[in-house]
Design a protein around this motif. Sequence first.
Motif, PDB file in Angstrom:
ATOM      1  N   ALA A 132       0.832  -1.198   0.000  1.00 19.10           N
ATOM      2  CA  ALA A 132       0.000   0.000   0.000  1.00 19.10           C
ATOM      3  C   ALA A 132       0.872   1.257   0.000  1.00 19.10           C
ATOM      4  CB  ALA A 132      -0.924  -0.006   1.221  1.00 19.10           C
ATOM      5  N   ALA A 133       1.913   1.267   0.835  1.00 16.89           N
ATOM      6  CA  ALA A 133       2.805   2.427   0.896  1.00 16.89           C
ATOM      7  C   ALA A 133       3.572   2.590  -0.409  1.00 16.89           C
ATOM      8  CB  ALA A 133       3.776   2.273   2.059  1.00 16.89           C
ATOM      9  N   ALA A 134       4.024   1.488  -0.984  1.00 18.17           N
ATOM     10  CA  ALA A 134       4.802   1.564  -2.226  1.00 18.17           C
ATOM     11  C   ALA A 134       3.979   2.144  -3.367  1.00 18.17           C
ATOM     12  CB  ALA A 134       5.309   0.170  -2.602  1.00 18.17           C
ATOM     13  N   MET A 135       2.686   1.865  -3.388  1.00 24.96           N
ATOM     14  CA  MET A 135       1.827   2.398  -4.443  1.00 24.96           C
ATOM     15  C   MET A 135       1.603   3.901  -4.291  1.00 24.96           C
ATOM     16  SD  MET A 135       1.068   0.165  -6.645  1.00 24.96           S
ATOM     17  CE  MET A 135       1.126  -1.615  -6.898  1.00 24.96           C
ATOM     18  N   ALA A 136       1.826   4.433  -3.091  1.00 23.57           N
ATOM     19  CA  ALA A 136       1.589   5.858  -2.842  1.00 23.57           C
ATOM     20  C   ALA A 136       2.815   6.724  -3.089  1.00 23.57           C
ATOM     21  CB  ALA A 136       1.104   6.062  -1.408  1.00 23.57           C
ATOM     22  N   VAL A 137       3.951   6.116  -3.379  1.00 27.47           N
ATOM     23  CA  VAL A 137       5.209   6.862  -3.514  1.00 27.47           C
ATOM     24  C   VAL A 137       5.217   7.721  -4.780  1.00 27.47           C
ATOM     25  CG1 VAL A 137       7.664   6.564  -4.022  1.00 27.47           C
ATOM     26  CG2 VAL A 137       6.621   5.305  -2.147  1.00 27.47           C
ATOM     27  N   THR A 138       5.763   8.923  -4.641  1.00 24.82           N
ATOM     28  CA  THR A 138       6.103   9.785  -5.777  1.00 24.82           C
ATOM     29  C   THR A 138       7.586  10.122  -5.667  1.00 24.82           C
ATOM     30  OG1 THR A 138       3.908  10.761  -6.005  1.00 24.82           O
ATOM     31  CG2 THR A 138       5.729  12.028  -6.886  1.00 24.82           C
ATOM     32  N   ALA A 139       8.279  10.115  -6.794  1.00 23.62           N
ATOM     33  CA  ALA A 139       9.722  10.396  -6.769  1.00 23.62           C
ATOM     34  C   ALA A 139       9.948  11.897  -6.700  1.00 23.62           C
ATOM     35  CB  ALA A 139      10.402   9.802  -7.996  1.00 23.62           C
ATOM     36  N   LEU A 140      10.051  12.438  -5.487  1.00 22.78           N
ATOM     37  CA  LEU A 140      10.179  13.877  -5.311  1.00 22.78           C
ATOM     38  C   LEU A 140      11.414  14.460  -6.000  1.00 22.78           C
ATOM     39  CD1 LEU A 140       8.631  16.172  -3.719  1.00 22.78           C
ATOM     40  CD2 LEU A 140      10.499  16.005  -2.095  1.00 22.78           C
TER      41      LEU A 140
END
Length: 384
Positions: free
Chosen positions: A128-136
């Motif tokens: 779930a957390a991995a799907m929410a990641v954006t590469a800032l």
Amino acid sequence: MPEFAVLFAALAVLLGLARLAGRLTAALGQPAVLGEILCGVALAPAGRVLPAPVESALSAIAQLGLVLFLFAAGAHLAPAMTATRLKAAVVPALGALLVPLALGAALAVWLARRHAPAGPGPFVVFVAAAMAVTALPVLARILAERGLLDDIAGQRALSAAAVTDVAAWTLLAIAAASLHGRSMTAPLAAMAAMTALPVLSRSRFRRWIARQSRSSATAVLVALACAAAAVTAAAGLHPAIGAFFAGAALGHAVPAIDPAGLVTPAGALLVPLYFVLVGRAVELGGLDAALAVETAAIVVVAVAGKGGGAYLGARLAGVSPRPAGVFAALMNTRGVTELVFVSIGLGLGVIDSAFYTAMVVMALVTTAMTGPLLTRLTQQREEV
């Protein structure tokens, strides 16, 4: 041949190949990290031909690069975490966070029976957390290249990415702590204590470090990044988690000295080695029909969750359709942050190598999508 000679020769070859591969993909309009990963994938069939001590030393050097990279990423995040920016970005950020979290958790329940070596609980939280990641960091670079850093759309995307990434890394820390049956109290208290001095005595710390030369200030920040990594590693979490949160805290406390700018060159020297090793861990030989279907599902859920959630959040915030589409394309950028995220999950034993391979494919696909999507949306806006 002495092991030190082998180590330095391996460093020369791997760093040289990483830079060459990165330049080739950059010439094709894609991020350099894509070439660095593919370089590692190409080297993977050769297996581990180096002596074990050399492999261990290479891994340690790569981990140092990762720690410095994530410290700089956290420092990059800090300027976007102002009250004004967060207030304007809160609804779009919630869409870009909650939808991928929900879809990722549902996907993880289906995948847990095949890919959860540590049990379904940590696996579901991690996915779930991995799907929410954006590469800032990649997002900031894209905005700078397109002249959008000072644009309202760019500031909205940076602030929303900051919110989603803090939430994702916090969930990763929770998943890591749960593996050992530990409470998050001790790790969080350790990180808070370590960063409290420069934050609470902000003016004094700012004046002190402003008097240092550039090289001395860099050494202080690198030492703090390593100390943060040591604290979280000792607490049973991944060292990169401490480096990320320390960078965010110091970037907010002393923005004038530009912590990200001071540490980034040191990290940039070593982090390509980390991404080559990330590529070496990809096992394309295990990509059977079942995993291919799962990989396709992961890509679809990742794009629908992050892109769709970001678009929905932007529309609910009153953003018109085309700028909302630009926001969704930007937030769907996974880049190196996702690659780091999944490699940490693999190292912690939350996911297996097959799922790791599928997630690397997803990260590369979503990263490669960003440039063409933005170009297309920009052209449509100009035509109108």
